[in-house]
Design an enzyme around this catalytic site. Structure first.
Site, PDB file in Angstrom:
ATOM      1  N   CYS A   1      34.009  33.280  32.448  1.00  0.00           N
ATOM      2  CA  CYS A   1      33.458  33.187  31.097  1.00  0.00           C
ATOM      3  C   CYS A   1      32.978  31.762  30.820  1.00  0.00           C
ATOM      4  CB  CYS A   1      34.458  33.700  30.075  1.00  0.00           C
ATOM      5  SG  CYS A   1      33.690  34.072  28.473  1.00  0.00           S
TER       6      CYS A   1
ATOM      7  N   HIS B   1      35.143  38.874  31.640  1.00  0.00           N
ATOM      8  CA  HIS B   1      36.547  38.595  31.912  1.00  0.00           C
ATOM      9  C   HIS B   1      37.088  39.641  32.891  1.00  0.00           C
ATOM     10  CE1 HIS B   1      37.387  35.498  28.840  1.00  0.00           C
ATOM     11  NE2 HIS B   1      36.449  36.122  28.127  1.00  0.00           N
TER      12      HIS B   1
ATOM     13  N   GLU C   1      39.984  39.804  34.111  1.00  0.00           N
ATOM     14  CA  GLU C   1      41.368  40.126  33.760  1.00  0.00           C
ATOM     15  C   GLU C   1      41.447  41.096  32.592  1.00  0.00           C
ATOM     16  OE1 GLU C   1      40.368  36.644  31.064  1.00  0.00           O
ATOM     17  OE2 GLU C   1      39.820  37.371  33.060  1.00  0.00           O
TER      18      GLU C   1
END
Length: 217
Positions: A87, A195, A197
């Site tokens: 990001c 992202h 994650e």
């Protein structure tokens, strides 16, 4: 916990410069099989198999916070070792960003590891761009193996415009095709605008690919 996709445990230094989403990034990397150390110590970068530069927030603040680590991050990349920006961390890999100018703060210099600039969305859609978008892989890179056509989660108002079109590894569409994944010419410095994650199985695949890449270097 998922088993490591590698034959040995891969060590990852997760850069702590005050703006990273450290908890979820750590969980994601651990699920992908890595041993994670959250650190701001350049010696830890050198000792790790790979370095992850996370980030949430503004480009200027990111570069100011990470300023003391600039040399260590650059040395790591120029040595041909894996550096993964997420990001804001991806945007910091570039040379400049319109964000500081837009906020009236003047030009701020990024890490300049993937030459280019970050530009603001000028589309007839809500900004920031938040949500799930399909990934279109534009060229081969170990990071994107198995994710063409899958969906990832984005939250951003700016996107990368690398000087070299070949730096674009994957794109997504939000009124304009924008780079979702970029990489330098050598291939060891790369980043995702989304992202991983927070991107479910797609993100876990990306993180596993990163861990595998680190193990092979």
């Amino acid at each position: 916990m998922d088993e490591s996709p590698t034959d040995r445990e891969v060590s990852v230094a997760l850069v702590d410069y005050g703006l990273g989403n450290l908890r979820s990034a750590t969980r994601g990397l651990e699920r992908a099989g890595a041993s994670v150390e959250i650190t701001d110590d350049p010696a830890a970068f050198a000792a790790a198999d790979g370095v992850v530069l996370p980030g949430v927030g503004a480009f200027r603040e990111g570069m100011e916070n990470a300023g003391p680590l600039r040399e260590a991050l650059t040395d790591h990349a120029e040595a041909g070792r894996p550096l993964f920006g997420i990001c804001l961390g991806m945007q910091m890999l570039l040379t400049t960003s319109e964000e500081a100018d837009h906020e009236g703060e003047g030009e701020v210099t990024g890490l300049d590891l993937v030459p280019g600039t970050n530009v603001r969305f000028e589309v007839d859609r809500k900004v920031p761009h938040m949500g799930w978008n399909e990934l279109k892989v534009e060229r081969e890179h170990p990071l994107v193996e198995g994710v063409d056509g899958e969906y990832a989660y984005f939250v951003h108002s700016y996107y990368a415009e690398p000087d070299d079109p070949d730096a674009v590894v994957a794109t997504a569409d939000y009124g304009v095709d924008f780079p979702a994944v970029v990489a330098n010419e050598a291939g060891n410095v790369f980043g995702t605008q989304f992202h991983p994650e927070k991107s479910g199985e797609t993100g876990l695949t990306i993180l596993r690919n990163f861990v595998d890449y680190c193990a092979e270097q």
